[in-house]
Scaffold this active site. Structure first.
Site, PDB file in Angstrom:
ATOM      1  N   LYS A 197     -16.680  -5.670   5.872  1.00  0.00           N
ATOM      2  CA  LYS A 197     -15.999  -6.686   6.541  1.00  0.00           C
ATOM      3  C   LYS A 197     -15.342  -6.576   8.092  1.00  0.00           C
ATOM      4  O   LYS A 197     -15.585  -5.261   8.700  1.00  0.00           O
ATOM      5  CB  LYS A 197     -14.474  -6.421   5.859  1.00  0.00           C
ATOM      6  N   SER A 239      -2.983  -8.052   3.463  1.00  0.00           N
ATOM      7  CA  SER A 239      -3.480  -7.706   4.683  1.00  0.00           C
ATOM      8  C   SER A 239      -3.793  -8.857   5.600  1.00  0.00           C
ATOM      9  O   SER A 239      -3.499  -9.204   6.654  1.00  0.00           O
ATOM     10  CB  SER A 239      -4.527  -6.773   4.850  1.00  0.00           C
ATOM     11  N   HIS A 257       0.681  -1.178   0.042  1.00  0.00           N
ATOM     12  CA  HIS A 257      -0.053   0.300   0.043  1.00  0.00           C
ATOM     13  C   HIS A 257       0.968   1.146   0.061  1.00  0.00           C
ATOM     14  O   HIS A 257       0.470   2.353  -0.564  1.00  0.00           O
ATOM     15  CB  HIS A 257      -0.935   0.052   1.221  1.00  0.00           C
ATOM     16  N   ARG A 267      -2.270  -6.103  -7.814  1.00  0.00           N
ATOM     17  CA  ARG A 267      -1.311  -6.870  -7.761  1.00  0.00           C
ATOM     18  C   ARG A 267      -1.425  -8.261  -8.747  1.00  0.00           C
ATOM     19  O   ARG A 267      -0.703  -8.041  -9.715  1.00  0.00           O
ATOM     20  CB  ARG A 267      -1.349  -7.842  -6.169  1.00  0.00           C
TER      21      ARG A 267
HETATM   22  O1  PNS Z   1      -9.349  -2.683   0.575  1.00  0.00           O
HETATM   23  P1  PNS Z   1     -10.439  -3.042  -0.246  1.00  0.00           P
HETATM   24  O2  PNS Z   1     -11.142  -3.891   0.658  1.00  0.00           O
HETATM   25  O3  PNS Z   1     -10.521  -3.616  -1.600  1.00  0.00           O
HETATM   26  O4  PNS Z   1     -11.118  -1.658  -0.170  1.00  0.00           O
HETATM   27  C1  PNS Z   1     -12.461  -1.546  -0.593  1.00  0.00           C
HETATM   28  C2  PNS Z   1     -13.048  -0.271  -0.746  1.00  0.00           C
HETATM   29  C3  PNS Z   1     -13.077   0.578   0.681  1.00  0.00           C
HETATM   30  C4  PNS Z   1     -12.354   0.598  -1.696  1.00  0.00           C
HETATM   31  C5  PNS Z   1     -14.690  -0.565  -1.079  1.00  0.00           C
HETATM   32  O5  PNS Z   1     -15.156  -1.190  -0.322  1.00  0.00           O
HETATM   33  C6  PNS Z   1     -15.408   0.930  -1.311  1.00  0.00           C
HETATM   34  O6  PNS Z   1     -15.137   1.702  -2.167  1.00  0.00           O
HETATM   35  N1  PNS Z   1     -16.166   1.244  -0.413  1.00  0.00           N
HETATM   36  C7  PNS Z   1     -17.022   2.215  -0.493  1.00  0.00           C
HETATM   37  C8  PNS Z   1     -18.519   1.946  -1.062  1.00  0.00           C
HETATM   38  C9  PNS Z   1     -18.769   2.141  -2.288  1.00  0.00           C
HETATM   39  O7  PNS Z   1     -18.479   3.127  -3.284  1.00  0.00           O
HETATM   40  N2  PNS Z   1     -19.397   0.956  -3.235  1.00  0.00           N
HETATM   41  C10 PNS Z   1     -19.887   1.077  -4.442  1.00  0.00           C
HETATM   42  C11 PNS Z   1     -18.740   1.074  -5.499  1.00  0.00           C
HETATM   43  S1  PNS Z   1     -17.756  -0.491  -5.201  1.00  0.00           S
END
Ligand code: PNS
Length: 161
Positions: free
Chosen positions: A41, A128, A17, A90
């Protein structure tokens, strides 16, 4: 001035990250690391703890800010004046999920572009969830995570004093 949002759960942040943060900070004028606080999560660290660890790890980068967000990522990006969402990629297994998220984010707000940065080779398999497992089972994660994260994982593994 182009602002980019680099969003994730960061539970916890890894050197992978950090690599994406540093590379995004070299490309964009301002980078906001956006810590998702309602990702659905079960997280090991609270959003506040994840923000604190990332702030410590990013302290040397003057054009990087760290904030928690709730709700839709595109709404957060728009509020912050960001034209770009940055994501790290990745391996191929990331691609499908990230492509779907980019598709939906573009549908929700076509003004905001998603830009993918390929993981640097040493970080391709950093995850992670694996870091948390190693730390929980007493292994050293010092080579995989920033010092601020390693310290908190060690404290967490020791449990309350
Ligand atoms: O590290 P991650 O788990 O891939 O992160 C996920 C994250 C936080 C980027 C994703 O869950 C997110 O964008 N959440 C906000 C909700 C949202 O906008 N959802 C709709 C489009 S995906």
């Amino acid at each position: 001035m182009t602002t980019a949002v680099f969003a994730g759960s960061f539970d916890p942040a890894t050197n992978g990250h950090l690599d994406v943060v540093e590379r995004a900070a070299a490309v964009f004028d301002r980078v906001i690391v956006a810590v998702g606080s309602t990702t659905g999560k079960q997280s090991l660290f609270s959003a506040q703890e994840r923000v604190e660890m990332l702030r410590e790890a990013c302290a040397d980068h003057k054009n990087v800010e760290v904030e928690a967000f709730e709700g839709l990522l595109v709404d957060f990006a728009e509020r912050k004046g960001a034209a770009v969402i940055v994501k790290g990629l990745r391996c191929m297994s990331d691609f499908d999920r990230e492509y779907q998220m980019a598709f939906h984010n573009r549908g929700l707000n076509p003004q905001i572009e998603t830009v993918f940065l390929m993981a640097s080779p040493p970080h391709i398999y950093l995850r992670s969830s694996v870091i948390k497992e190693i730390a929980r089972l007493g292994g050293s994660v010092a080579q995989f995570v920033p010092a601020a994260v390693e310290k908190r994982l060690r404290e967490r593994a020791r449990g309350p004093a």
